[in-house]
Enzyme design. Structure first.
Site, PDB file in Angstrom:
ATOM      1  N   CYS A 258       0.830  -1.207   0.000  1.00  0.00           N
ATOM      2  CA  CYS A 258       0.000   0.000   0.000  1.00  0.00           C
ATOM      3  C   CYS A 258       0.864   1.256   0.000  1.00  0.00           C
ATOM      4  CB  CYS A 258      -0.948  -0.004   1.193  1.00  0.00           C
ATOM      5  SG  CYS A 258      -0.120  -0.087   2.804  1.00  0.00           S
TER       6      CYS A 258
ATOM      7  N   HIS B 169      -1.610   1.447   7.425  1.00  0.00           N
ATOM      8  CA  HIS B 169      -2.063   1.345   6.037  1.00  0.00           C
ATOM      9  C   HIS B 169      -1.986   2.724   5.395  1.00  0.00           C
ATOM     10  CE1 HIS B 169      -4.163  -0.182   2.562  1.00  0.00           C
ATOM     11  NE2 HIS B 169      -5.127   0.714   2.698  1.00  0.00           N
TER      12      HIS B 169
END
Length: 840
Positions: free
Chosen positions: A110, A569
């Protein structure tokens, strides 16, 4: 973005034509000659059903337009948004604009996906890879620029999928830097720096020097060196609001339609080529100082060493930096975090453009690329001795700014300093600034008062991006353990260090230092930092010598991190250039969001782009000129790369055709076979307008292969072959010797450069042989090999051959001394006699 009817007032004369009608006509033939598609043109005039062939055949469509003139001009597709094939916005783009393509997560990737989406939504960079494919060429592995070009084409293709898998680029980045191998979570800012450094390395072009500019630069350097007793005020912009500073831190060519495809109604940004050359001289290779008196102590390379624990950290692009010791300077008690604990793992930061140390006489070559054109800015750093008032200056190139997040105490101190400076400077900086300063002071005072009425544990300190910038540029006192070593005083002195922006980049990348890594623990600063979507003004932080006219920026993209220092994230919010809406990119999922969602995001990396309404008007004017049929007798060739700058930069700078010309004004032989990818044909009226507006050049009306370059290339190839053949021959003879009487040592660093040159991996020959890093000179003057040195062994003949060509030294010879062989019994007898003699 202008509406279509605002762009062309003649659209009312177009008849009703459906999509099915156009598809049917595209499958037909020319009414005049009967030729089939695909190059067919349909007349859209009300009541006319004519279909004619294009210019690749008999060009009956143009003849029809001349026989039946109408107020509508037959433009050959002038799109107003980013596109891969030059087509205008379609109905599909109205539903789902191009660029809204997700990326699949390939195992904790990510950090990469968020960074790539942010870069993809930077129009200057994306348009380069979509429109200037001829310049995306490299022989360097792993050819990451090719992988990135393919990815951008997939993201912005009209037949785009819902998501793509960036596996090629993912594997390429792992080959470059071991930090990204494996499947652990990494820092997105580290990835951005690694990617952009590698793209620059693969796409860089040498800057052709011009004598006049070199003389001007030398004069500027001389003026800089005469600033021995200059005070801080001499370097500050009068628009500054407070104490600023701190210094860490030939074939067929394109047609007119190709030119029109590149002229777009986008928000564009840019910078002057002359200014760019000037700054490159002062910042590329060794980040050398701008005056002869400038201290090496102030020449800091924060990209090459562990980041010092201070608030003023600036990532100096490795393209312009070289390793030097760092002056560790602590600024505040609540020090912001480092972006990564693995700063020293950057194996990709050493560049060929750097001047190698050790007495090397290799000529300094300066480079530029689309990466440096878009993202590079420069900062003027100054260190002043408080005893003798001597000022040392350093001009540093930065690729991004790593800003501290100030704490509550730091904010109070910062605002107190700014308010005091505002009152002092209001009377000396002009009425406009005084009014602006007092208004800002009153509004800020009211805001702070309201916030102070609410408990800090509930509200927390209000931090703005401007606060972070002010903390970065705040003056830093050098005292105590961080005293300044003054060359004039020849001892440690108290000093002050400050910095100002000398040149603003086209796209400003700002990194907020949210992560702090200590020896025993790591943590994340979760404070909200408010940032503007439009109108970020950097004028208060500019030096008086700043060459950038446009100082306001609009937000393009922001990367956010959700989680802690050890896990989390990454997502990104990006503004689509086609419809102006904001979208959330969360790996393969793309969702439209309101701008308030973006403003409330916990920003980690922000991308700002210069904003200019004047640049938009300039492009509108060129589109109008290109649409006119009136043209002169001459046609001009212009660099496709510069035309892309004109379309996407706020300050494109003077016209530069150096991307397809050599120093002699011809086409380099190695570029002639794809010259049509490098140039665009302009009508005389358009060229004259651009030349009168921007200057530069040179004007090109004829393309030809440079015969001088051809001779030089042949001579260079002959030289390489001669040197490598001779070396192989001498080395074979050396290997055949059983007991050579002497062996010469040569530095492997220099040898690798020579090897890269003779194998045509490097265009420039190495400088003189430099054995200084492997040699140890004793007090007697004798030179011997340094223990553990990186060296190779060659024969005396090979050494003399290379020495005659390149010169240099010092000579390091290992001589074999073999003792005379004697019979053991005879030797034993001599030893016995010697022993008896001693006993007697």
């Amino acid at each position: 973005m202008a509406d279509a009817e605002d762009f062309c007032p003649h659209l009312d004369s177009i008849g009703e034509v459906t999509k099915e009608d156009l598809i049917l006509k595209s499958k037909g033939t020319c009414e005049s000659c009967g030729v089939g598609g695909p190059n067919l043109w349909a007349c859209l005039q009300d009541g006319c059903q004519s279909v004619g062939c294009g210019e690749s055949y008999a060009d009956h469509s143009t003849l029809h337009a001349q026989d039946f003139p109408s107020p509508a001009h037959p433009l050959k597709s002038v799109p107003i948004a980013v596109g891969d094939d030059g087509e205008s916005e379609s109905d599909e783009d109205d539903i789902k604009p191009r660029g809204l393509t997700g990326m699949k997560n390939i195992g904790n990737s990510c950090y990469m996906n968020a960074a790539l989406q942010a870069l993809s939504n930077c129009p200057p960079l994306t348009q380069f890879f979509l429109e200037c494919g001829g310049l995306v060429r490299t022989d360097k592995k792993p050819a990451l620029c090719k992988s990135y070009q393919k990815l951008v084409s997939e993201l912005w293709h009209k037949k785009r999928p819902s998501y793509v898998v960036p596996s090629s680029l993912y594997h390429g980045i792992k080959l470059i830097n071991p930090l990204f191998r494996g499947y652990s979570q990494q820092d997105t800012q580290e990835f951005l720096r690694c990617l952009m450094d590698q793209l620059h390395e693969e796409l860089k072009e040498p800057i052709l020097p011009e004598n006049q500019e070199q003389e001007e630069e030398e004069r500027d350097d001389q003026r800089e060196g005469e600033r021995g007793g200059t005070t801080e005020e001499d370097f500050l912009s009068c628009d500054s609001g407070g104490e600023m500073g701190d210094g860490e831190g030939g074939g067929g060519v394109g047609t007119l339609s190709e030119m029109e495809l590149l002229i777009r109604e986008e928000v564009g940004r840019g910078l002057s080529e002359k200014e760019k050359l000037k700054e490159r001289k002062l910042s590329y290779c060794h980040r050398r100082t701008s005056s002869e008196q400038a201290d090496e102590d102030a020449d800091v390379d924060t990209a090459m060493i562990p980041e010092p624990d201070n608030d003023a950290y600036m990532h100096c692009s490795s393209r312009s930096c070289s390793p030097h010791p760092v002056e560790s300077i602590s600024k505040h008690s609540s020090t912001p975090p480092r972006s990564s604990p693995l700063r020293t793992a950057h194996s990709y930061v050493l560049k060929k453009a750097q001047v190698l140390s050790g007495g090397k006489k290799r000529s300094e070559v300066r480079y530029r690329s689309v990466i440096s054109d878009i993202f590079d800015g420069s900062i003027l750093s100054l260190v002043q001795c408080l005893t003798c008032d001597r000022v040392s200056t350093t001009i540093e190139t930065f690729q991004d700014l790593s800003l501290p997040i100030p704490g509550k105490e730091d904010l109070a101190k910062l605002h107190s300093t700014i308010h005091q400076s505002t009152v002092i400077k209001a009377g000396t900086c002009g009425d406009s600034y005084a009014a602006q300063g007092w208004l800002a002071f009153v509004m800020d005072y009211i805001r702070r008062f309201v916030v102070s009425c609410i408990p800090s544990w509930f509200w927390g300190p209000m931090i703005t991006l401007e606060d972070c910038l002010a903390a970065f540029f705040a003056a830093d006192e050098l005292k105590g353990d961080n005293m300044y070593s003054c060359e004039r005083c020849k001892k440690l002195r108290n000093g002050v260090k400050y910095c100002k922006v000398l040149r603003l980049p086209e796209v400003l990348c700002i990194h907020l230092k949210r992560f702090r890594h200590e020896v025993m623990y790591s943590f994340k600063i979760g404070s909200h930092v408010s940032f503007p979507l439009e109108g970020l003004n950097l004028r208060p932080f500019l030096a008086k010598e700043c060459v950038s006219r446009i100082t306001t920026y609009d937000l393009l993209a922001v990367i956010c991190h959700h989680g802690s220092a050890s896990s989390g994230h990454y997502i990104s919010y990006c503004q689509n250039v086609i419809n102006g809406q904001w979208y959330e990119f969360d790996d393969q999922y793309v969702t439209e969001v309101h701008e308030t969602v973006v403003q409330n995001a916990e920003a980690y990396v922000l991308f700002y782009r210069k904003s200019s309404e004047e640049a938009e008007r300039e492009r509108q004017k060129v589109v109008s000129l290109a649409a006119m049929k009136e043209s002169g007798l001459l046609q001009f060739y212009i660099s496709r790369e510069w035309l892309n700058k004109f379309n996407t930069f706020a300050e494109p700078g003077p016209i530069s055709n150096q991307s397809f010309l050599c120093a002699h004004g011809g086409i380099p032989p190695n570029k002639y076979h794809y010259i049509d990818d490098l140039v665009v044909i302009l009508p005389q009226s358009v060229w004259e307008y651009l030349y009168n507006r921007f200057g530069g050049g040179p004007a090109v009306n004829h393309l030809y292969v440079c015969s001088i370059c051809q001779v030089e290339i042949e001579a260079l190839a002959k030289r390489r072959k001669t040197e490598i053949d001779t070396f192989i021959k001498l080395n074979k003879a050396f290997q055949a010797e059983e007991a050579p009487s002497v062996i010469y040592c040569i530095s492997m660093q220099w040898f690798r450069e020579w090897e890269a040159f003779v194998k045509a991996k490097d265009s420039d020959p190495p400088g003189p042989i430099d054995n200084s890093k492997v040699a140890l000179t004793k007090s007697s003057g004798h030179v011997q090999l340094k223990q553990g040195a990186d060296y190779g062994q060659i024969s005396e003949e090979t050494w003399n051959y290379l020495l005659n060509i390149y010169g240099g030294g010092p000579e390091i010879a290992i001589r074999q001394t073999v003792a005379q062989y004697q019979d053991p019994e005879h030797l034993h007898g001599e030893q016995k006699i010697e022993a008896e003699t001693r006993a007697g």
